[in-house]
Design a protein around this motif. Structure first.
Motif, PDB file in Angstrom:
ATOM      1  N   UNK A 209     -12.334  -8.868  23.442  1.00  0.00           N
ATOM      2  CA  UNK A 209     -11.645  -9.474  22.307  1.00  0.00           C
ATOM      3  C   UNK A 209     -10.788  -8.436  21.594  1.00  0.00           C
ATOM      4  N   UNK A 210     -11.281  -7.198  21.530  1.00  0.00           N
ATOM      5  CA  UNK A 210     -10.533  -6.141  20.850  1.00  0.00           C
ATOM      6  C   UNK A 210      -9.208  -5.867  21.559  1.00  0.00           C
ATOM      7  N   UNK A 211      -9.241  -5.840  22.894  1.00  0.00           N
ATOM      8  CA  UNK A 211      -8.017  -5.598  23.654  1.00  0.00           C
ATOM      9  C   UNK A 211      -7.063  -6.773  23.530  1.00  0.00           C
ATOM     10  N   UNK A 212      -7.606  -7.984  23.529  1.00  0.00           N
ATOM     11  CA  UNK A 212      -6.787  -9.194  23.356  1.00  0.00           C
ATOM     12  C   UNK A 212      -6.078  -9.157  22.003  1.00  0.00           C
ATOM     13  N   UNK A 213      -6.839  -8.861  20.939  1.00  0.00           N
ATOM     14  CA  UNK A 213      -6.249  -8.803  19.598  1.00  0.00           C
ATOM     15  C   UNK A 213      -5.204  -7.701  19.507  1.00  0.00           C
ATOM     16  N   UNK A 214      -5.474  -6.561  20.125  1.00  0.00           N
ATOM     17  CA  UNK A 214      -4.518  -5.456  20.077  1.00  0.00           C
ATOM     18  C   UNK A 214      -3.201  -5.838  20.733  1.00  0.00           C
ATOM     19  N   UNK A 215      -3.272  -6.566  21.840  1.00  0.00           N
ATOM     20  CA  UNK A 215      -2.033  -7.000  22.501  1.00  0.00           C
ATOM     21  C   UNK A 215      -1.287  -8.013  21.638  1.00  0.00           C
ATOM     22  N   UNK A 216      -2.002  -8.927  20.994  1.00  0.00           N
ATOM     23  CA  UNK A 216      -1.350  -9.846  20.071  1.00  0.00           C
ATOM     24  C   UNK A 216      -0.662  -9.073  18.939  1.00  0.00           C
ATOM     25  N   UNK A 217      -1.353  -8.053  18.426  1.00  0.00           N
ATOM     26  CA  UNK A 217      -0.830  -7.272  17.310  1.00  0.00           C
ATOM     27  C   UNK A 217       0.429  -6.501  17.624  1.00  0.00           C
ATOM     28  N   UNK A 218       0.714  -6.285  18.907  1.00  0.00           N
ATOM     29  CA  UNK A 218       1.946  -5.584  19.286  1.00  0.00           C
ATOM     30  C   UNK A 218       3.185  -6.286  18.760  1.00  0.00           C
ATOM     31  N   UNK A 219       3.084  -7.582  18.499  1.00  0.00           N
ATOM     32  CA  UNK A 219       4.254  -8.346  18.045  1.00  0.00           C
ATOM     33  C   UNK A 219       4.756  -7.851  16.693  1.00  0.00           C
ATOM     34  N   UNK A 220       3.879  -7.207  15.918  1.00  0.00           N
ATOM     35  CA  UNK A 220       4.265  -6.695  14.599  1.00  0.00           C
ATOM     36  C   UNK A 220       4.926  -5.319  14.659  1.00  0.00           C
ATOM     37  N   UNK A 221       4.757  -4.603  15.752  1.00  0.00           N
ATOM     38  CA  UNK A 221       5.241  -3.226  15.821  1.00  0.00           C
ATOM     39  C   UNK A 221       6.751  -3.156  15.588  1.00  0.00           C
ATOM     40  N   UNK A 222       7.161  -2.362  14.620  1.00  0.00           N
ATOM     41  CA  UNK A 222       8.581  -2.147  14.376  1.00  0.00           C
ATOM     42  C   UNK A 222       9.299  -3.289  13.688  1.00  0.00           C
ATOM     43  N   UNK A 223       8.552  -4.287  13.187  1.00  0.00           N
ATOM     44  CA  UNK A 223       9.218  -5.379  12.459  1.00  0.00           C
ATOM     45  C   UNK A 223      10.023  -4.799  11.294  1.00  0.00           C
ATOM     46  N   UNK A 224      11.162  -5.428  11.016  1.00  0.00           N
ATOM     47  CA  UNK A 224      12.046  -4.900   9.982  1.00  0.00           C
ATOM     48  C   UNK A 224      11.981  -5.656   8.663  1.00  0.00           C
ATOM     49  N   UNK A 225      11.677  -6.967   8.694  1.00  0.00           N
ATOM     50  CA  UNK A 225      11.727  -7.750   7.458  1.00  0.00           C
ATOM     51  C   UNK A 225      10.365  -8.327   7.072  1.00  0.00           C
ATOM     52  N   UNK A 226       9.667  -9.019   7.997  1.00  0.00           N
ATOM     53  CA  UNK A 226       8.421  -9.693   7.620  1.00  0.00           C
ATOM     54  C   UNK A 226       7.423  -9.734   8.759  1.00  0.00           C
ATOM     55  N   UNK A 227       6.161  -9.469   8.417  1.00  0.00           N
ATOM     56  CA  UNK A 227       5.024  -9.714   9.308  1.00  0.00           C
ATOM     57  C   UNK A 227       4.259 -10.895   8.715  1.00  0.00           C
ATOM     58  N   UNK A 228       4.305 -12.030   9.386  1.00  0.00           N
ATOM     59  CA  UNK A 228       3.724 -13.265   8.876  1.00  0.00           C
ATOM     60  C   UNK A 228       2.313 -13.422   9.435  1.00  0.00           C
TER      61      UNK A 228
END
Length: 480
Positions: A209-228
């Motif tokens: 589950x930790x690895x799954x969540x970490x891969x999902x969390x990659x979507x936030x890396x380097x965001x410029x305006x908003x992390x929803x």
């Protein structure tokens, strides 16, 4: 090659191995070949369809190896993989040992955007265990209502490569991303992104589950305006806290309750924004009514709020949020109302293939005859049944792993009548609908929300949903 766009010259003579034919592999092979790369496609399968696809690529001068996806071709300088290939495949282990980078189709699309002489459109990205496709399509509808040139792309079925390299110059892309795709997309940097929810899924692929969540969390890396993030799911907020974002990027929550500052939420049947307003401590902006969301089930309202947050992060006006939600029509087999017969509603949510999706589906109705079962994929059902027990009028079970659900019902809802269909042929659906109709009373909802995969009985969840709809319509004709 860095994290920026890669020019055509960078590919000339580069030895690239593309892992997997199919919706991502074929466009990748073509795009790389057109840029002068020396492309070899490897594929595990060697069936008639694969041979036909290989013949088309070989006619272009691309090398294809069928039936051997395990061996790394000599001189490989980069591997581009289809998202579903597991990280522990021998091909990838050999690449890692040789120091060869591994990219997914999303990574390749990100690197190639802007290389065709057109503006590189910013990405608004969505991931999560459930609700991704609906949210992305809602987002695209809102962006279109704002007059923007956009498309719903990514894991939604439209190749990202086709979107970034095609003829259309987009203003912004609404991008659905799976955990598989994010795993292989190290340089992706979205304008803004959302993680809708997190629940155990695909753990055989990710390992934990930790690895799954970490891969999902990659979507936030380097965001410029908003992390929803989802205020009702603390794990999504934690991923925002852990993300390395651009300075000034904001954390924006969505909630089905009244929103706090920097959140979107619901007040008296109105979707409101306290994030993208001048004085978010004291003011809120009305965006739309709950009745503008189709269907207005709780989890679908959450999807709408996430889509609205991303659109607002991109500067979309409130009226376009309202109009986009009104214009949106959900895909088939996602809480799709099929018919009303003798005061009973029949709803097809065949897309609810895991317990998390089914929990949301069951929460949308007060009194339910539940049709469930199929392939459990290692899931357990105690928590699901406990949460839904008070809503259940009756249950009809079918499929290979129906006993697991039956056992949970016996433990946590022993008073609920259960019909156990001891069959796994496709014709079982008609019998299931008949039994459900007998259990239902006026005002009830007969809900197909299987909490399981479909492949024990049907080709996919679509065929399962169609079988349900056909059975319901046949019953409607009989009672007319």
């Amino acid at each position: 090659m860095g994290s920026q766009e890669v020019s055509t010259a960078d590919w000339q003579g580069k030895h690239v191995t593309v892992a997997g034919l199919g919706v991502s592999g074929i466009p990748a092979a073509r795009a790389l070949h057109e840029r002068g790369a020396l492309v070899t496609v490897v594929n595990d399968g060697d069936d008639e369809r694969a041979r036909a696809q290989a013949a088309e690529l070989e006619a272009l001068g691309i090398t294809v190896r069928l039936g051997d996806g395990a061996t790394l071709p000599p001189s490989t300088e980069l591997v581009v993989t289809a998202p579903g290939w597991q990280p522990d495949k021998p091909l990838f282990l050999a690449a890692a040992e040789a120091g060869v980078d591994i990219w997914g189709d999303v990574e390749l699309a990100w690197r190639l955007r802007g290389t065709n002489g057109r503006k590189a459109a910013p990405w608004l990205a969505v991931t999560g265990t459930n609700g991704k496709t609906t949210t992305v399509r809602m987002l695209a509808s809102i962006l279109e209502a704002a007059g923007l040139r956009t498309a719903a792309v990514g894991n939604i079925g439209v190749s990202l490569l086709d979107a970034v390299l095609g003829e259309t110059e987009y203003d912004v892309l609404a991008v659905e991303l799976s955990s598989y795709q994010l795993h292989w997309a190290p340089s992706l940097r979205a304008h803004s992104a959302a993680v809708l929810n997190l629940a155990p899924d695909h753990l055989d692929w990710h390992g934990s589950m930790e690895a799954y969540a970490a891969d999902k969390g990659r979507v936030y890396e380097g965001n410029t305006v908003a992390c929803v993030y989802n205020a009702a799911d603390p794990a999504t907020e934690e991923l925002v806290r852990e993300a390395d974002v651009e300075e000034g990027c904001r954390a924006i929550g969505f909630t089905l309750g009244a929103p706090g500052p920097s959140q979107l939420g619901v007040v008296d049947g109105i979707l409101v924004d306290r994030a993208f307003v001048k004085n978010r401590q004291k003011q809120a902006q009305e965006l739309a009514e709950v009745s503008d969301v189709n269907p207005p089930a709780p989890h679908n309202i959450a999807n709408a709020l996430a889509a609205a947050a991303l659109a607002r992060a991109f500067g979309v006006e409130p009226a376009a949020v309202r109009d986009g939600l009104r214009n949106f029509r959900p895909d088939a087999h996602r809480i799709e109302h099929v018919a009303d017969i003798d005061g009973v509603a029949y709803v097809d949510d065949s897309k609810a293939t895991n317990t998390h999706a089914t929990e949301a589906s069951l929460a949308a109705y007060d009194s339910i005859v539940w049709i469930a079962g199929g392939l459990a994929k290692g899931a357990t059902f105690d928590e699901l049944v406990t949460g839904a027990a008070k809503r259940l009028r009756g249950v009809v079970l079918m499929g290979a792993d129906r006993a697991l659900i039956h056992e949970a019902l016996t433990r946590h809802a022993p008073e609920v009548p259960v019909v156990d269909l001891d069959r796994t042929d496709t014709g079982a659906m008609s019998e299931a609908v008949e039994h459900a109709a007998r259990l239902a009373q006026p005002g009830d909802t007969v809900l197909l929300a299987p909490a399981c995969a479909s492949m024990d009985m049907f080709t996919n969840y679509i065929k399962r949903g169609e079988a349900f709809a056909d059975a319901v319509r046949a019953r409607a004709e009989e009672s007319a």
